[in-house]
Design a protein around this motif. Sequence first.
Motif, PDB file in Angstrom:
ATOM      1  N   MET A 129     -62.764 -40.550  -3.962  1.00  0.00           N
ATOM      2  CA  MET A 129     -61.738 -40.489  -4.136  1.00  0.00           C
ATOM      3  C   MET A 129     -60.900 -39.842  -3.302  1.00  0.00           C
ATOM      4  N   PHE A 130     -61.175 -38.998  -1.987  1.00  0.00           N
ATOM      5  CA  PHE A 130     -60.032 -38.354  -1.056  1.00  0.00           C
ATOM      6  C   PHE A 130     -59.565 -39.091  -0.384  1.00  0.00           C
ATOM      7  N   PRO A 131     -58.384 -39.401  -0.396  1.00  0.00           N
ATOM      8  CA  PRO A 131     -58.045 -40.250   1.268  1.00  0.00           C
ATOM      9  C   PRO A 131     -57.879 -39.277   2.552  1.00  0.00           C
ATOM     10  N   LYS A 132     -58.294 -39.349   3.672  1.00  0.00           N
ATOM     11  CA  LYS A 132     -58.286 -38.841   4.450  1.00  0.00           C
ATOM     12  C   LYS A 132     -57.044 -38.132   4.799  1.00  0.00           C
ATOM     13  N   PHE A 133     -55.718 -38.552   4.746  1.00  0.00           N
ATOM     14  CA  PHE A 133     -54.641 -38.058   4.979  1.00  0.00           C
ATOM     15  C   PHE A 133     -54.080 -37.199   3.699  1.00  0.00           C
ATOM     16  N   ALA A 134     -54.673 -37.153   2.679  1.00  0.00           N
ATOM     17  CA  ALA A 134     -54.611 -36.493   1.780  1.00  0.00           C
ATOM     18  C   ALA A 134     -54.899 -35.382   1.808  1.00  0.00           C
ATOM     19  N   LEU A 135     -56.157 -35.367   2.660  1.00  0.00           N
ATOM     20  CA  LEU A 135     -56.500 -34.023   2.489  1.00  0.00           C
ATOM     21  C   LEU A 135     -56.731 -32.934   3.783  1.00  0.00           C
ATOM     22  N   THR A 136     -56.354 -33.498   4.824  1.00  0.00           N
ATOM     23  CA  THR A 136     -55.214 -33.364   5.797  1.00  0.00           C
ATOM     24  C   THR A 136     -54.181 -32.313   5.493  1.00  0.00           C
ATOM     25  N   LEU A 137     -53.246 -33.121   5.115  1.00  0.00           N
ATOM     26  CA  LEU A 137     -52.131 -32.715   4.771  1.00  0.00           C
ATOM     27  C   LEU A 137     -51.830 -31.607   3.700  1.00  0.00           C
ATOM     28  N   PHE A 138     -52.890 -31.932   2.015  1.00  0.00           N
ATOM     29  CA  PHE A 138     -53.118 -30.386   1.770  1.00  0.00           C
ATOM     30  C   PHE A 138     -53.885 -29.590   2.256  1.00  0.00           C
ATOM     31  N   LEU A 147     -63.457 -32.860  -8.804  1.00  0.00           N
ATOM     32  CA  LEU A 147     -64.336 -34.213  -8.473  1.00  0.00           C
ATOM     33  C   LEU A 147     -65.368 -33.108  -7.563  1.00  0.00           C
ATOM     34  N   ILE A 148     -65.428 -33.004  -7.405  1.00  0.00           N
ATOM     35  CA  ILE A 148     -66.897 -32.112  -6.217  1.00  0.00           C
ATOM     36  C   ILE A 148     -67.948 -31.357  -7.060  1.00  0.00           C
ATOM     37  N   PRO A 193     -61.421 -23.857   2.388  1.00  0.00           N
ATOM     38  CA  PRO A 193     -62.597 -23.477   3.657  1.00  0.00           C
ATOM     39  C   PRO A 193     -63.578 -24.790   3.964  1.00  0.00           C
ATOM     40  N   VAL A 194     -64.195 -23.832   4.455  1.00  0.00           N
ATOM     41  CA  VAL A 194     -65.384 -25.258   6.407  1.00  0.00           C
ATOM     42  C   VAL A 194     -66.026 -26.129   5.015  1.00  0.00           C
ATOM     43  N   GLY A 195     -67.237 -25.483   4.635  1.00  0.00           N
ATOM     44  CA  GLY A 195     -68.197 -25.866   3.341  1.00  0.00           C
ATOM     45  C   GLY A 195     -67.333 -26.741   2.571  1.00  0.00           C
ATOM     46  N   LEU A 196     -66.134 -26.214   2.158  1.00  0.00           N
ATOM     47  CA  LEU A 196     -65.525 -27.119   0.457  1.00  0.00           C
ATOM     48  C   LEU A 196     -65.025 -28.478   1.152  1.00  0.00           C
ATOM     49  N   ARG A 197     -64.219 -28.288   2.403  1.00  0.00           N
ATOM     50  CA  ARG A 197     -63.674 -29.111   2.800  1.00  0.00           C
ATOM     51  C   ARG A 197     -64.869 -30.566   3.103  1.00  0.00           C
ATOM     52  N   ASP A 198     -65.954 -30.440   3.835  1.00  0.00           N
ATOM     53  CA  ASP A 198     -66.605 -31.301   4.215  1.00  0.00           C
ATOM     54  C   ASP A 198     -67.112 -32.053   2.757  1.00  0.00           C
ATOM     55  N   LYS A 199     -67.437 -31.412   1.627  1.00  0.00           N
ATOM     56  CA  LYS A 199     -68.151 -32.318   0.632  1.00  0.00           C
ATOM     57  C   LYS A 199     -66.219 -33.262  -0.140  1.00  0.00           C
ATOM     58  N   PHE A 200     -65.066 -32.368   0.149  1.00  0.00           N
ATOM     59  CA  PHE A 200     -64.216 -33.414  -0.438  1.00  0.00           C
ATOM     60  C   PHE A 200     -64.278 -34.447   1.578  1.00  0.00           C
ATOM     61  N   ALA A 201     -64.897 -34.625   1.635  1.00  0.00           N
ATOM     62  CA  ALA A 201     -64.168 -35.458   2.996  1.00  0.00           C
ATOM     63  C   ALA A 201     -65.671 -36.499   2.593  1.00  0.00           C
ATOM     64  N   ASN A 202     -65.979 -36.033   1.713  1.00  0.00           N
ATOM     65  CA  ASN A 202     -67.739 -37.084   1.704  1.00  0.00           C
ATOM     66  C   ASN A 202     -67.145 -38.091   0.138  1.00  0.00           C
ATOM     67  N   ASP A 203     -65.884 -37.087  -0.570  1.00  0.00           N
ATOM     68  CA  ASP A 203     -65.789 -38.036  -1.616  1.00  0.00           C
ATOM     69  C   ASP A 203     -64.723 -39.331  -1.827  1.00  0.00           C
TER      70      ASP A 203
END
Length: 180
Positions: free
Chosen positions: A95-104, A145-146, A83-93
């Motif tokens: 611990m999450f590499p951007k490529f891994a977040l996109t892949l997941f 993590l978030i 979800p967009v709200g969580l994706r923004d939180k993950f993007a600012n953490d």
Amino acid sequence: MAASTEMRVSPVQKVAWDSTFAFLALRLWLGFRALFVGIQKYAAYKSVAMPLIDPSTGQPDASGVMVNVSVKSYALANYAGIPVGLRDKFANDPMFPKFALTLFDRMLGPAFILTGIMLIIGLGTRVSLLVQGLLFIALTVGLVLIDSNDGVAYLGIHIGLVAAAFLLVQHNRFAVLKKW
């Protein structure tokens, strides 16, 4: 003395069938749950203007008043694994590499749909249970993590159900591929 034609069932056989039905219930629950979670990743709500319906006549209001109604639709273009709200939180953490977040994000919906179908039909039951368990663990780690602890216990219940299914998988009698 007449020979008894009665078939005697030992308690061991009865327990095996009970376990079979218990596993089938878990397998179907987890399968349908995963299938519909995956499908929901393709859903979106759109606001549509519709005429106000007069409750007494069932006809559109004569004054022409319009109301906004939220309509749910499914399309490939609507896909959002995270979800967009969580994706923004993950993007600012950090611990999450951007490529891994996109892949997941891209693989989450299709993985749930695939493992759900596999569980429902009994194709590669152990593999699909393992993949679902890993998905639930990955989602749990992300929520921890978030600092979104609301969903952690909820996902823990799913992990418990997957573990229970693994304990009962030896009773998987209604399957296409029993080995995997």
